[in-house]
Design a protein around this motif. Structure first.
Motif, mmCIF file in Angstrom:
data_model
loop_
_atom_site.group_PDB
_atom_site.id
_atom_site.type_symbol
_atom_site.label_atom_id
_atom_site.label_comp_id
_atom_site.label_asym_id
_atom_site.label_seq_id
_atom_site.Cartn_x
_atom_site.Cartn_y
_atom_site.Cartn_z
ATOM 1 N N SER A 45 0.875 -1.177 0.000
ATOM 2 C CA SER A 45 0.000 0.000 0.000
ATOM 3 C C SER A 45 0.906 1.218 0.000
ATOM 4 O O SER A 45 2.087 1.117 0.310
ATOM 5 C CB SER A 45 -0.887 0.018 1.251
ATOM 6 N N PRO A 46 0.354 2.397 -0.339
ATOM 7 C CA PRO A 46 1.126 3.603 -0.022
ATOM 8 C C PRO A 46 1.478 3.568 1.471
ATOM 9 O O PRO A 46 0.791 2.905 2.263
ATOM 10 C CB PRO A 46 0.148 4.737 -0.331
ATOM 11 N N TYR A 47 2.560 4.248 1.844
ATOM 12 C CA TYR A 47 3.001 4.157 3.237
ATOM 13 C C TYR A 47 1.888 4.539 4.217
ATOM 14 O O TYR A 47 1.785 3.989 5.297
ATOM 15 C CB TYR A 47 4.226 5.048 3.471
ATOM 16 N N ARG A 48 1.044 5.466 3.815
ATOM 17 C CA ARG A 48 -0.022 5.925 4.706
ATOM 18 C C ARG A 48 -1.175 4.947 4.826
ATOM 19 O O ARG A 48 -2.060 5.122 5.671
ATOM 20 C CB ARG A 48 -0.574 7.239 4.167
ATOM 21 N N GLU A 107 4.971 10.007 7.796
ATOM 22 C CA GLU A 107 5.104 9.123 6.635
ATOM 23 C C GLU A 107 6.576 8.939 6.264
ATOM 24 O O GLU A 107 7.002 7.847 5.888
ATOM 25 C CB GLU A 107 4.328 9.740 5.472
ATOM 26 N N LEU A 133 8.283 0.691 6.715
ATOM 27 C CA LEU A 133 7.703 0.925 5.381
ATOM 28 C C LEU A 133 6.202 1.153 5.378
ATOM 29 O O LEU A 133 5.710 2.120 4.828
ATOM 30 C CB LEU A 133 8.035 -0.217 4.416
ATOM 31 N N ARG A 134 5.454 0.226 5.947
ATOM 32 C CA ARG A 134 3.993 0.377 5.954
ATOM 33 C C ARG A 134 3.420 -0.613 6.957
ATOM 34 O O ARG A 134 4.079 -1.592 7.317
ATOM 35 C CB ARG A 134 3.401 0.104 4.569
#
Lengths: 393, 393
Positions: free
Chosen positions: B63-66, B262, B270-271
């Protein structure tokens, strides 16, 4: 230094995976910033192990910070066999929140503000950035990989000079991210000899050490004569094994460093997700022939993409020796390489990672993780090649 | 300061959950350091959502980091409804590696070495320790909870003095961990007024804010008139919802702080594990009556255990107002409270957390997470009470 200055210095704005692909109508995006677990799925058993852990309940939801004891025992044996040196499950091993989490914990456990740390260039983007976050001072060490007729060479004299002048720690990835080169046995032995002579600590990130192409031999630092008190090895099943979605890795190292890593983990994220740790039961336990096939398929992909990049004048690319990265150096195109990456993203829905993420001296390169569907990867690199040709014609 | 000195100063050796219970033949251990997800299982749907995410493959592994965008959208609506103030899914929300991971990221994004940070005493063990790790300076603020005839009061004057003399940040948990007190609306408003006056940032950990007992009202800081630019709220489904094994939480806050969080996450882990993020679809989505029953069952348990502790001379305990912690203060027993905890662990297979983990001034207290099987929790507290009586007779 204000907080804004400090974060600007960290420079984590373009970390790999952060630039969302632009999806155009009817087109699929091609994201080379990380591998595609649909193209290369995990070996069976991982999600089943997580389900079993969930059903087992309380004993699996929470683990000691270092990880579930039975898993540590099981993984220690596998890693000792793989790396060729003993692993003590009680005092020499830790389950980490991904290999990235392990890297953060390891460096946090070793580096004090002001410490000098030798960092290979190019190398994994977070190495430099964690050291900056911790207030360490980076001593850059060049990795020469461009001459494809010879093994890549890290600047051993520079490492020795650094160690002699008080550099406390060397961090590097092997196979190297982003270039995909594997360190020779001679290079690893030279690093060991410096570490032994000067008491320098070495952290090696071997995340990709199972994906080694035929004709290469891989040398495990921890089994190369280094004092175990001066060596920490990071691994995990996120890449070759396609288990990145579970964020589970391991760290093997000396007890005092692991003790500190455990203390940092207590304030970092407490523990690797309790149920997810169970995916480690599938690691080094894949069906017979599974790893060989995975290597072979990646080798075929590598060959395809290297040929494509080499078909363009001015592109230089070294064939990957381990892992699934290519790091082609692009010709002068009249725009900065970062802008070229951005145009690929916006115009062609292709995401690659700018070389500047891995070193201040490699802005002309781009990194591709080619662990992708072969047909789509080839098509995307054909588009990249065409864009390069358009700009250099 | 050497690395050993710095880690000694961190003092993370007895973090909750680290002392393994001693299992004796034929006996089950009772671990009060965290809740029992067998006694209070998650609402249905969580593991199913993780399985679906795994089967969905590549788009869910990374996923995106967020965090995954669809989940951010879904959770933003739920959290806006629950907290009573808008949540911007694009710029005001982040999925974190547990609520603990969110706390580390938030404080790392705000605190510079040398910064003064107001920390409530007693409060969650990691608050103090993260500030120490970051090189911040702790300004302790007392929470007075011992007078059970009145609401607990945090020392607002002390916070105001601190803010006036340059303290940049206040961190606290509400409901408070370890005492289980809920801040009154007046107290929250007083904090808001200081933050507004002096531009002080406030991080509030509301991990337990859904488990509020009848007769209490809960005040959300973020909906109490504070400038959204100065407030960050942490929550997650690990406790009331028993989803701790998935290590998934959320942070709601201003865009500049989330941007930095982030960036830290990129080098931290990372995530949040990609598949695990899917458990958030079950959050605030439990079957009708599920939460009410969970609160009622915890209330019954609380009442049982408070009565037991109050049956001993010299034990003082405040009934929990929110969450599942009790923090009884023990009488003088001729041994330090830490040693008493250790004897419970070794002799009775009961693990409780020493009060010193939460404040330097509360070593005479112990913390129990009573989210446990009722019969077994009562039996274990009967044993504790008996041990106290033996030592004070």
């Amino acid at each position: 230094m204000t907080v804004n200055d400090r974060f600007a210095a960290l420079g984590i704005d373009n970390a790999p995976g952060q630039q969302a692909p632009v999806q155009k109508t009817g087109e699929r995006v091609m994201d080379f910033s990380h591998g595609d677990v649909d193209a290369f799925p995990p070996a069976s058993g991982a999600i089943e192990a997580v389900n079993e852990a969930y059903l087992a309940g309380s004993g699996r939801a929470y683990s000691p910070y270092r990880g579930h004891g039975d898993l540590l025992n099981e993984v220690a044996d596998k890693l000792a066999g793989f790396t060729g040196a003993p692993v003590d499950p009680a005092n020499g091993l830790m389950i980490t929140p991904g290999t990235q989490g392990g890297l953060f914990l390891a460096l946090s456990a070793i580096v004090e503000p002001g410490d000098k740390v030798a960092i290979v260039e190019p190398d994994y983007f977070a190495n430099r950035k964690i050291i900056a976050f911790l207030g360490g001072r980076i001593v850059p060490v060049a990795l020469d990989y461009e001459d494809v007729s010879a093994p890549a060479t890290v600047d051993v004299e520079r490492i020795e000079d650094a160690a002699r002048s008080g550099t406390k720690l060397l961090v590097f990835s092997n196979p190297n991210n982003p270039t995909g080169v594997v360190y020779t046995q001679d290079q690893i032995r030279a690093i060991v000899s410096i570490a032994q002579m000067h008491g320098m600590f070495v952290v090696v990130d071997q995340l990709y050490s199972r994906l080694i192409y035929p004709g290469q031999s891989f040398t495990h630092l921890r089994a190369s004569g280094i004092d175990p008190a001066n060596c920490l090895t990071l691994m995990g099943p996120s890449k070759t094994e396609s288990l990145s979605g579970f964020r589970t890795g391991v760290a093997m190292g000396p007890a005092p460093i692991l003790d500190r890593m455990e203390q940092i983990l207590a304030i970092h994220s407490l523990r690797t997700a309790g149920y997810n740790q169970a995916v480690l039961t599938t690691w080094f336990n894949e069906p017979e022939g599974w790893l060989e096939q995975r290597v072979e398929e990646h080798q075929d992909l590598r060959n395809d993409l290297v040929s494509l990049f080499r078909s363009v004048d001015g592109v230089a690319v070294r064939p990957t020796e381990g892992g699934s990265y290519l790091f082609p150096k692009l010709p002068e195109m009249g725009i900065p390489a970062g802008a070229f990456c951005e145009s690929l993203r916006l115009e062609d829905s292709i995401v690659v990672t700018p070389g500047a993420e891995f070193s201040p001296h490699h802005a002309a390169s781009i990194r591709l993780n080619f662990s992708q569907d072969r047909h789509r990867a080839v098509a995307a690199v054909e588009s990249i090649v065409q864009r390069i040709e358009e700009r250099t014609r």
